[in-house]
Design a protein around this motif. Structure first.
Motif, mmCIF file in Angstrom:
data_model
loop_
_atom_site.group_PDB
_atom_site.id
_atom_site.type_symbol
_atom_site.label_atom_id
_atom_site.label_comp_id
_atom_site.label_asym_id
_atom_site.label_seq_id
_atom_site.Cartn_x
_atom_site.Cartn_y
_atom_site.Cartn_z
ATOM 1 N N UNK A 1 0.823 -1.212 0.000
ATOM 2 C CA UNK A 1 0.000 0.000 0.000
ATOM 3 C C UNK A 1 0.856 1.261 0.000
ATOM 4 N N UNK A 2 2.098 1.131 0.481
ATOM 5 C CA UNK A 2 3.008 2.278 0.543
ATOM 6 C C UNK A 2 3.997 2.312 -0.623
ATOM 7 N N UNK A 3 4.368 1.130 -1.134
ATOM 8 C CA UNK A 3 5.323 1.088 -2.237
ATOM 9 C C UNK A 3 4.597 1.145 -3.570
ATOM 10 N N UNK A 4 5.347 1.313 -4.632
ATOM 11 C CA UNK A 4 4.774 1.398 -5.980
ATOM 12 C C UNK A 4 5.042 0.106 -6.747
ATOM 13 N N UNK A 5 4.280 -0.166 -7.819
ATOM 14 C CA UNK A 5 4.570 -1.347 -8.652
ATOM 15 C C UNK A 5 6.012 -1.367 -9.173
ATOM 16 N N UNK A 6 6.590 -0.197 -9.432
ATOM 17 C CA UNK A 6 7.964 -0.158 -9.951
ATOM 18 C C UNK A 6 8.973 -0.650 -8.913
ATOM 19 N N UNK A 7 8.697 -0.451 -7.608
ATOM 20 C CA UNK A 7 9.583 -0.972 -6.565
ATOM 21 C C UNK A 7 9.640 -2.494 -6.628
ATOM 22 N N UNK A 8 8.463 -3.104 -6.768
ATOM 23 C CA UNK A 8 8.408 -4.570 -6.890
ATOM 24 C C UNK A 8 9.011 -5.017 -8.217
ATOM 25 N N UNK A 9 8.849 -4.208 -9.243
ATOM 26 C CA UNK A 9 9.400 -4.541 -10.548
ATOM 27 C C UNK A 9 10.912 -4.625 -10.537
ATOM 28 N N UNK A 10 11.575 -3.727 -9.800
ATOM 29 C CA UNK A 10 13.037 -3.747 -9.714
ATOM 30 C C UNK A 10 13.539 -5.051 -9.087
ATOM 31 N N UNK A 11 12.887 -5.478 -7.999
ATOM 32 C CA UNK A 11 13.282 -6.731 -7.356
ATOM 33 C C UNK A 11 12.946 -7.921 -8.258
ATOM 34 N N UNK A 12 11.817 -7.838 -8.968
ATOM 35 C CA UNK A 12 11.416 -8.930 -9.862
ATOM 36 C C UNK A 12 12.430 -9.146 -10.987
#
Length: 480
Positions: free
Chosen positions: A36-47
């Protein structure tokens, strides 16, 4: 099956369920709050780093855990040999990833990936210290201790991650949360398992364990290349936002299948190894466990597909709504996870890790072709490709399992599972229509869960489901 094995299975499943549901439930809770606090791009970088991290972890494990479990005359020399080998491999892998980090960042044209990879690679060094301790507890079927360890490690690391997310640490929240969770897990396993390595490394022990484990190592590497390769390709050809949406859809749809499969599989594997020379009883137990896993999983996945929009809107907010159609498609893919994994496990119990390797090469060759083709038609089509792959996966695995157990065929597994799937789909369709009657997201989710459970139980009773009679019998037995 003897009463002793039956009781071991029941206790094992019970505590394995507690451990897995506690683990996955807490992880899901913290993931939702952090997302809820992070953005999809944050998860995208780790992915984008998923394929490297997944393959590296496989090399650290090297299939030695399964080799230890299936070996009937294991010794302390075997455990120490495995321990030192895992640490050595982990240090080599960390060095390779450390050196390769600038190249990875250049490939994706994302400079931040260099630092992310260097820090995330420490996971392998940390996890190499826990392999034998966890194998010891699995062999003893001591899932009670593992339940407490998981709860403590996830709660502490999740709390730190939540604090970081709300204090604008961004993508580093995901990094430090994983590092802390795995570190605490290792520390608690060392305290709990009460096993310490000796300064022994046996070449004979290594050769015997590696002869079995090496085939699992290669087959898992092939699997990881496909499973994580989608993130690499999507990360290369699409934006971090699209990659993040795909990553989140995989995470949300794989959670329940992997949890339920692991609960059953962790208990089934030691028992199947005990029954490896009793083919009729082994086949009977295989189908019973497979049906039970799917009896629980199918309605959960159909319910998620029916209620995905209010779930995403309520838990992840409107900015994640584009993930809904991806989740609905993948719900129909991941329901086949138990069949795939339990067939693979059955081959290992019968000492046929070579069949596992051959099966992986065949099905992943097909899967990679599907992935590359689907990639040109958009992210939704990639998800349909995943669905097609899971069905191919089960079919290919059963082509090998029927060589060792004549009744374990694709048609026989479908005959056992399709009635359960039809019951779950009927329930899902009826729950889906609730959205035309209820407009509050929270009320729709609560009503959908209640109506879904009631409908599924009713349909199962009317259809004479063996599984619901078995569950009811165990409940009555325990309450006496």
């Amino acid at each position: 099956m003897s009463e002793l094995i039956k009781n071991k299975a029941i206790r094992g499943v019970a505590w394995s369920a507690v451990e897995k549901f506690a683990r996955q439930g807490l992880m899901a809770l913290f993931t939702i709050l952090i997302a809820r606090q992070l953005s999809p791009s944050d998860y995208g970088l780790v992915a984008m780093l998923t394929i490297l991290l997944a393959i590296a972890q496989i090399f650290v494990d090297s299939g030695f855990v399964e080799a230890l479990i299936q070996k009937q005359d294991r010794t302390e020399i075997d455990f120490s040999t495995t321990f030192w080998f895992n640490i050595g491999v982990a240090l080599v892998i960390y060095s390779i990833l450390f050196i390769s980090a600038p190249l990875v960042a250049s490939f994706y044209k994302e400079p931040l990936l260099k630092e992310l990879l260097i820090w995330l690679s420490l996971l392998f060094v940390i996890n190499s210290f826990r392999t034998v301790q966890q194998a010891k507890l699995n062999i003893a079927m001591n899932f009670r201790r593992q339940a407490w360890i998981s709860v403590i490690a996830i709660s502490a690391s999740g709390g730190v991650g939540l604090w970081m997310a709300y204090h604008s640490f961004g993508v580093w929240t995901l990094v430090w949360q994983q590092l802390l969770q795995n570190f605490l897990n290792v520390v608690l396993l060392w305290i709990s398992a009460e096993w310490k390595p000796t300064l022994i490394f046996s070449k004979d022990s290594f050769k015997e364990l590696f002869n079995f484990g090496s085939k699992l190592l290669i087959s898992r590497t092939v699997d990881a290349i496909y499973s994580s390769g989608s993130f690499l390709l999507i990360g290369k050809f699409f934006s971090p936002t699209v990659t993040g949406l795909y990553s989140q859809s995989i995470q949300m749809t794989s959670l329940m299948p992997q949890t339920i499969t692991d609960i059953i599989a962790r208990v089934a594997y030691p028992i199947e190894c005990e029954l490896q020379d009793k083919e009729e009883e082994l086949q009977q137990r295989f189908f019973q466990m497979l049906r039970m896993a799917c009896f629980v999983l199918f309605p959960l996945m159909m319910g998620l597909a029916a209620l995905v929009e209010p779930v995403v809107r309520l838990l992840l907010t409107e900015k994640w709504m584009a993930v809904c159609p991806l989740i609905q498609i993948l719900c129909f893919a991941w329901i086949w996870r138990p069949a795939s994994h339990m067939n693979w496990q059955l081959l290992n119990a019968k000492h046929r890790s070579d069949y596992c390797l051959k099966a992986e090469i065949i099905k992943k060759s097909i899967a990679i072709v599907l992935l590359v083709i689907m990639l040109f038609f958009g992210i939704k089509t990639v998800c349909f490709g995943v669905l097609a792959y899971f069905i191919v996966d089960v079919y290919v695995m059963t082509r090998f399992t029927r060589r060792i157990l004549s009744q374990v065929t694709f048609m026989e597994e479908m005959r056992n599972l399709l009635p359960i799937l039809l019951q779950a789909m009927l329930m899902g369709v009826l729950v889906h229509f609730l959205k035309y009657l209820i407009y509050s997201d929270l009320l729709l989710i609560v009503s959908g869960i209640f109506v879904g459970i009631t409908l599924y139980a009713g349909i199962s009773i009317v259809s004479g489901s063996v599984e619901i009679r078995m569950l009811w019998g165990e409940i009555r037995k325990r309450n006496r």
